[in-house]
Design a protein around this motif. Sequence first.
Motif, PDB file in Angstrom:
ATOM      1  N   THR A   7     -14.601   5.102   7.434  1.00 26.61           N
ATOM      2  CA  THR A   7     -14.778   5.782   6.139  1.00 26.61           C
ATOM      3  C   THR A   7     -15.327   4.814   5.108  1.00 26.61           C
ATOM      4  N   ARG A   8     -15.700   5.344   3.971  1.00 22.55           N
ATOM      5  CA  ARG A   8     -16.133   4.518   2.838  1.00 22.55           C
ATOM      6  C   ARG A   8     -15.428   5.034   1.596  1.00 22.55           C
ATOM      7  N   GLY A   9     -15.742   4.456   0.468  1.00 22.83           N
ATOM      8  CA  GLY A   9     -15.237   5.067  -0.766  1.00 22.83           C
ATOM      9  C   GLY A   9     -14.441   4.155  -1.658  1.00 22.83           C
ATOM     10  N   GLU A  10     -13.855   3.109  -1.135  1.00 16.90           N
ATOM     11  CA  GLU A  10     -13.004   2.321  -2.014  1.00 16.90           C
ATOM     12  C   GLU A  10     -13.417   0.866  -1.968  1.00 16.90           C
ATOM     13  N   GLY A  11     -14.669   0.607  -2.337  1.00 18.35           N
ATOM     14  CA  GLY A  11     -15.159  -0.751  -2.325  1.00 18.35           C
ATOM     15  C   GLY A  11     -15.036  -1.320  -0.933  1.00 18.35           C
TER      16      GLY A  11
ATOM     17  N   LYS B  79     -16.780   9.423  -6.695  1.00 18.82           N
ATOM     18  CA  LYS B  79     -16.487  10.654  -5.932  1.00 18.82           C
ATOM     19  C   LYS B  79     -15.035  10.623  -5.457  1.00 18.82           C
ATOM     20  N   LEU B  80     -14.610   9.455  -4.971  1.00 16.73           N
ATOM     21  CA  LEU B  80     -13.225   9.340  -4.494  1.00 16.73           C
ATOM     22  C   LEU B  80     -12.235   9.679  -5.611  1.00 16.73           C
ATOM     23  N   LEU B  81     -12.556   9.235  -6.836  1.00 15.21           N
ATOM     24  CA  LEU B  81     -11.600   9.439  -7.920  1.00 15.21           C
ATOM     25  C   LEU B  81     -11.510  10.901  -8.368  1.00 15.21           C
ATOM     26  N   HIS B  82     -12.392  11.759  -7.821  1.00 20.75           N
ATOM     27  CA  HIS B  82     -12.202  13.198  -8.032  1.00 20.75           C
ATOM     28  C   HIS B  82     -11.088  13.716  -7.128  1.00 20.75           C
ATOM     29  N   LEU B  83     -10.829  12.989  -6.031  1.00 23.70           N
ATOM     30  CA  LEU B  83      -9.820  13.417  -5.045  1.00 23.70           C
ATOM     31  C   LEU B  83      -8.514  12.653  -5.164  1.00 23.70           C
ATOM     32  N   SER B  84      -8.596  11.468  -5.663  1.00 23.69           N
ATOM     33  CA  SER B  84      -7.474  10.539  -5.593  1.00 23.69           C
ATOM     34  C   SER B  84      -7.216   9.909  -6.959  1.00 23.69           C
TER      35      SER B  84
ATOM     36  N   ALA C 239      -1.264  18.012   6.641  1.00 23.26           N
ATOM     37  CA  ALA C 239      -0.669  18.397   5.357  1.00 23.26           C
ATOM     38  C   ALA C 239      -1.670  18.392   4.206  1.00 23.26           C
ATOM     39  N   GLY C 240      -2.678  17.502   4.245  1.00 22.82           N
ATOM     40  CA  GLY C 240      -3.644  17.416   3.141  1.00 22.82           C
ATOM     41  C   GLY C 240      -2.918  17.202   1.823  1.00 22.82           C
ATOM     42  N   PHE C 241      -3.297  17.966   0.811  1.00 23.62           N
ATOM     43  CA  PHE C 241      -2.681  17.785  -0.515  1.00 23.62           C
ATOM     44  C   PHE C 241      -1.294  18.413  -0.615  1.00 23.62           C
ATOM     45  N   ASN C 242      -0.869  19.122   0.432  1.00 23.90           N
ATOM     46  CA  ASN C 242       0.464  19.731   0.394  1.00 23.90           C
ATOM     47  C   ASN C 242       1.470  18.747   0.977  1.00 23.90           C
TER      48      ASN C 242
ATOM     49  N   TYR D 204      -5.448   7.777   6.198  1.00 20.98           N
ATOM     50  CA  TYR D 204      -5.913   7.276   4.903  1.00 20.98           C
ATOM     51  C   TYR D 204      -4.936   6.314   4.239  1.00 20.98           C
ATOM     52  N   ALA D 205      -4.361   5.416   5.036  1.00 20.14           N
ATOM     53  CA  ALA D 205      -3.518   4.386   4.435  1.00 20.14           C
ATOM     54  C   ALA D 205      -4.451   3.237   4.022  1.00 20.14           C
ATOM     55  N   THR D 206      -4.833   3.234   2.746  1.00 17.04           N
ATOM     56  CA  THR D 206      -5.784   2.236   2.257  1.00 17.04           C
ATOM     57  C   THR D 206      -5.154   0.848   2.288  1.00 17.04           C
ATOM     58  N   ALA D 207      -5.910  -0.103   2.844  1.00 18.87           N
ATOM     59  CA  ALA D 207      -5.532  -1.519   2.843  1.00 18.87           C
ATOM     60  C   ALA D 207      -4.261  -1.815   3.641  1.00 18.87           C
TER      61      ALA D 207
ATOM     62  N   CYS E 174       0.859  -1.193   0.000  1.00 18.50           N
ATOM     63  CA  CYS E 174       0.000   0.000   0.000  1.00 18.50           C
ATOM     64  C   CYS E 174       0.890   1.237   0.000  1.00 18.50           C
ATOM     65  N   PHE E 175       0.263   2.395  -0.027  1.00 20.58           N
ATOM     66  CA  PHE E 175       1.011   3.638  -0.155  1.00 20.58           C
ATOM     67  C   PHE E 175       0.565   4.592   0.946  1.00 20.58           C
ATOM     68  N   SER E 176       1.497   5.179   1.655  1.00 15.26           N
ATOM     69  CA  SER E 176       1.117   6.028   2.777  1.00 15.26           C
ATOM     70  C   SER E 176       1.899   7.339   2.758  1.00 15.26           C
ATOM     71  N   ALA E 177       1.228   8.371   2.240  1.00 15.48           N
ATOM     72  CA  ALA E 177       1.829   9.710   2.217  1.00 15.48           C
ATOM     73  C   ALA E 177       1.002  10.683   3.046  1.00 15.48           C
TER      74      ALA E 177
ATOM     75  N   ASN F 229      -8.787  16.725  -8.476  1.00 12.87           N
ATOM     76  CA  ASN F 229      -9.041  17.399  -9.755  1.00 12.87           C
ATOM     77  C   ASN F 229      -8.703  18.890  -9.668  1.00 12.87           C
ATOM     78  N   ALA F 230      -8.921  19.476  -8.482  1.00 10.17           N
ATOM     79  CA  ALA F 230      -8.590  20.900  -8.323  1.00 10.17           C
ATOM     80  C   ALA F 230      -7.081  21.111  -8.510  1.00 10.17           C
ATOM     81  N   MET F 231      -6.280  20.166  -7.979  1.00  5.15           N
ATOM     82  CA  MET F 231      -4.829  20.299  -8.116  1.00  5.15           C
ATOM     83  C   MET F 231      -4.388  20.051  -9.568  1.00  5.15           C
TER      84      MET F 231
HETATM   85  C1  LIG Z   1     -11.124   6.709   0.576  1.00  2.35           C
HETATM   86  C2  LIG Z   1      -9.765   7.362   0.534  1.00  2.35           C
HETATM   87  C3  LIG Z   1      -8.641   6.589   0.316  1.00  2.35           C
HETATM   88  C4  LIG Z   1      -7.379   7.174   0.326  1.00  2.35           C
HETATM   89  N1  LIG Z   1      -6.271   6.385   0.176  1.00  2.35           N
HETATM   90  C5  LIG Z   1      -5.043   6.928   0.326  1.00  2.35           C
HETATM   91  C6  LIG Z   1      -3.872   6.104   0.333  1.00  2.35           C
HETATM   92  O1  LIG Z   1      -3.942   4.882   0.142  1.00  2.35           O
HETATM   93  N2  LIG Z   1      -2.658   6.697   0.579  1.00  2.35           N
HETATM   94  C7  LIG Z   1      -2.529   8.034   0.805  1.00  2.35           C
HETATM   95  O2  LIG Z   1      -1.410   8.506   1.017  1.00  2.35           O
HETATM   96  N3  LIG Z   1      -3.616   8.859   0.772  1.00  2.35           N
HETATM   97  C8  LIG Z   1      -4.861   8.334   0.545  1.00  2.35           C
HETATM   98  N4  LIG Z   1      -5.971   9.158   0.559  1.00  2.35           N
HETATM   99  C9  LIG Z   1      -5.785  10.592   0.744  1.00  2.35           C
HETATM  100  C10 LIG Z   1      -6.120  11.423  -0.498  1.00  2.35           C
HETATM  101  O3  LIG Z   1      -5.302  11.042  -1.587  1.00  2.35           O
HETATM  102  C11 LIG Z   1      -5.919  12.914  -0.220  1.00  2.35           C
HETATM  103  O4  LIG Z   1      -4.590  13.172  -0.054  1.00  2.35           O
HETATM  104  C12 LIG Z   1      -6.600  13.341   1.008  1.00  2.35           C
HETATM  105  O5  LIG Z   1      -7.966  12.951   0.936  1.00  2.35           O
HETATM  106  C13 LIG Z   1      -6.503  14.853   1.173  1.00  2.35           C
HETATM  107  O6  LIG Z   1      -7.549  15.189   2.028  1.00  2.35           O
HETATM  108  P1  LIG Z   1      -7.694  16.544   2.792  1.00  2.35           P
HETATM  109  O7  LIG Z   1      -9.119  16.651   3.108  1.00  2.35           O
HETATM  110  O8  LIG Z   1      -6.715  16.685   3.892  1.00  2.35           O
HETATM  111  O9  LIG Z   1      -7.333  17.598   1.636  1.00  2.35           O
HETATM  112  P2  LIG Z   1      -7.111  19.146   1.732  1.00  2.35           P
HETATM  113  O10 LIG Z   1      -5.722  19.417   1.267  1.00  2.35           O
HETATM  114  O11 LIG Z   1      -7.545  19.702   3.049  1.00  2.35           O
HETATM  115  O12 LIG Z   1      -8.138  19.659   0.594  1.00  2.35           O
HETATM  116  C14 LIG Z   1      -9.525  19.840   0.825  1.00  2.35           C
HETATM  117  C15 LIG Z   1     -10.175  20.325  -0.466  1.00  2.35           C
HETATM  118  O13 LIG Z   1      -9.571  21.553  -0.882  1.00  2.35           O
HETATM  119  C16 LIG Z   1      -9.073  21.456  -2.198  1.00  2.35           C
HETATM  120  N5  LIG Z   1      -7.810  22.176  -2.280  1.00  2.35           N
HETATM  121  C17 LIG Z   1      -6.744  22.095  -1.434  1.00  2.35           C
HETATM  122  N6  LIG Z   1      -5.745  22.874  -1.875  1.00  2.35           N
HETATM  123  C18 LIG Z   1      -6.190  23.476  -3.017  1.00  2.35           C
HETATM  124  C19 LIG Z   1      -5.616  24.403  -3.930  1.00  2.35           C
HETATM  125  N7  LIG Z   1      -4.379  24.872  -3.778  1.00  2.35           N
HETATM  126  N8  LIG Z   1      -6.355  24.773  -4.995  1.00  2.35           N
HETATM  127  C20 LIG Z   1      -7.626  24.310  -5.171  1.00  2.35           C
HETATM  128  N9  LIG Z   1      -8.216  23.433  -4.325  1.00  2.35           N
HETATM  129  C21 LIG Z   1      -7.505  23.038  -3.270  1.00  2.35           C
HETATM  130  C22 LIG Z   1      -8.863  19.968  -2.451  1.00  2.35           C
HETATM  131  O14 LIG Z   1      -8.970  19.647  -3.822  1.00  2.35           O
HETATM  132  C23 LIG Z   1      -9.971  19.337  -1.620  1.00  2.35           C
HETATM  133  O15 LIG Z   1     -11.153  19.246  -2.406  1.00  2.35           O
HETATM  134  C24 LIG Z   1      -7.249   8.584   0.511  1.00  2.35           C
HETATM  135  C25 LIG Z   1      -8.392   9.383   0.693  1.00  2.35           C
HETATM  136  C26 LIG Z   1      -9.637   8.789   0.717  1.00  2.35           C
HETATM  137  C27 LIG Z   1     -10.849   9.670   0.933  1.00  2.35           C
END
Ligand SMILES: Cc1cc2nc3c(=O)[nH]c(=O)nc-3n(C[C@H](O)[C@H](O)[C@H](O)COP(=O)(O)OP(=O)(O)OC[C@H]3O[C@@H](n4cnc5c(N)ncnc54)[C@H](O)[C@@H]3O)c2cc1C
Length: 392
Positions: free
Chosen positions: A205-209, A365-370, A127-130, A153-156, A119-122, A374-376
């Motif tokens: 949580t839900r989202g990935e089968g 829905k999940l695939l919009h985030l992962s 930190a969210g997407f940063n 969110y370390a899936t599996a 699996c993958f764990s970042a 899509n915003a990034m």
């Molecule tokens: C079911 C599920 C499985 C996952 N599995 C894994 C996994 O196996 N391994 C792993 O490492 N991670 C996993 N993730 C994490 C995922 O890839 C995202 O990194 C995580 O959901 C980020 O969430 P956050 O709410 O902290 O994002 P945030 O960074 O808080 O973002 C919240 C919202 O703001 C938007 N946003 C943030 N910054 C910007 C910007 N600069 N411009 C425009 N929009 C912005 C984002 O698009 C998002 O919609 C999983 C997530 C889910 C829900």
Amino acid sequence: MSDNMIEWRNQARERFQPLSEDFLKLYKMEEESGGAPDEVWHALADIDWFGCIVPKKYGGNEAGLFKMATTFESVCSTGVVSFLPCLTALSTAAVVRAGSHELKDKILPSILRGKTKICFSATEKNAGFNIFNIETHSNKNDEGYILNGSKTYATAFDVADYAMVVTRSLSADQREKMKLPKTAGISVYLVNTKSQGITKKMMNTRGEGAARQFDVQFSNCQVPTENLVGKEHEGALVLFTAFNLERILFCSGILGVAEFCLQQATEYAKQRSVFGEAVIGSYQAVQHPLADVKIRLDVLRNQVYHVAKTIDAGANPAEVVSLCSGIKYLASELLDKAVNAAVGAMGGQAFHEENGIIQLFELSKLLHLSPISNAMVLNEIAEKVLKLPKSY
Ligand SMILES: Cc1cc2nc3c(=O)[nH]c(=O)nc-3n(C[C@H](O)[C@H](O)[C@H](O)COP(=O)(O)OP(=O)(O)OC[C@H]3O[C@@H](n4cnc5c(N)ncnc54)[C@H](O)[C@@H]3O)c2cc1C
């Protein structure tokens, strides 16, 4: 489509079709399955799927990403939808590219046999997407590296044998003092999920089968030297290349899932009559959304194949990153439309879990985030391709 490719796709379909019914039932058996039943891994080994990106000297077939993508599309079109193999492929690609010889010898043969899941764990809460804001850190010691910190969110993580874990090996302050670029100071390790110093807690949580998500804590977790992937502090370079491959595989999986929706819905619409003799498939309100999905699916498929072939031909990862992100963006939208069209045609039937459609709502829905939001993706295209100012 070449004869070879048709053969690969048929081979994958034949091997996975019999698993489909059982796989759909697994959605109801979350406690036992963990979303990654062993049958799926055995079948992937049978079609030599991981071998596509593994050098022959380690037992691979070197057939490349194009073959891997087209066969994965075929697998998902049967209704067997699990993305853990894509995460394992991501780590496999990283190890092949930048792993030590010891690590390659240790891990690649068992990945090829379908015996090792990774699996993958970042992701971290703060930190969210940063990804550059992560706080889990790694320090060198006599036996290798020590990891401390928390992931989410370390899936599996429960069914995986290893996790590819992303850490900070230099703090942001250290990196700045050393005048290193922003991408420096990140290190990546292949960590045995059963190592001492790891605790995991299942998330609600839900989202990935049927796959489950975990919060994971690393407390003085010792990782052997040879499990560092890429050079210390230069893990970001390893990740960016592997992310391209991951995006292509996710896209090819989505193509397959969209095909699955289309097939289910079309077959149903050809047979179901409600008002008189006419089948519901004769109504334009049912036909048009399905035809719309068919057009988008065929166009996107060509683009995914094109990018996979470009990578196989040795494209510079930095040059294809925007293409990979762009098709992932379109693929997530295609899946939305495919699921909506299937529900439009199948009505109440779409809500029976064994038909495999309703679960795909959450996945779409999940695939919009992962694997990337899509915003990034739009940020990336606006800044890197259109050269517009950075907005954040
Ligand atoms: C079911 C599920 C499985 C996952 N599995 C894994 C996994 O196996 N391994 C792993 O490492 N991670 C996993 N993730 C994490 C995922 O890839 C995202 O990194 C995580 O959901 C980020 O969430 P956050 O709410 O902290 O994002 P945030 O960074 O808080 O973002 C919240 C919202 O703001 C938007 N946003 C943030 N910054 C910007 C910007 N600069 N411009 C425009 N929009 C912005 C984002 O698009 C998002 O919609 C999983 C997530 C889910 C829900």
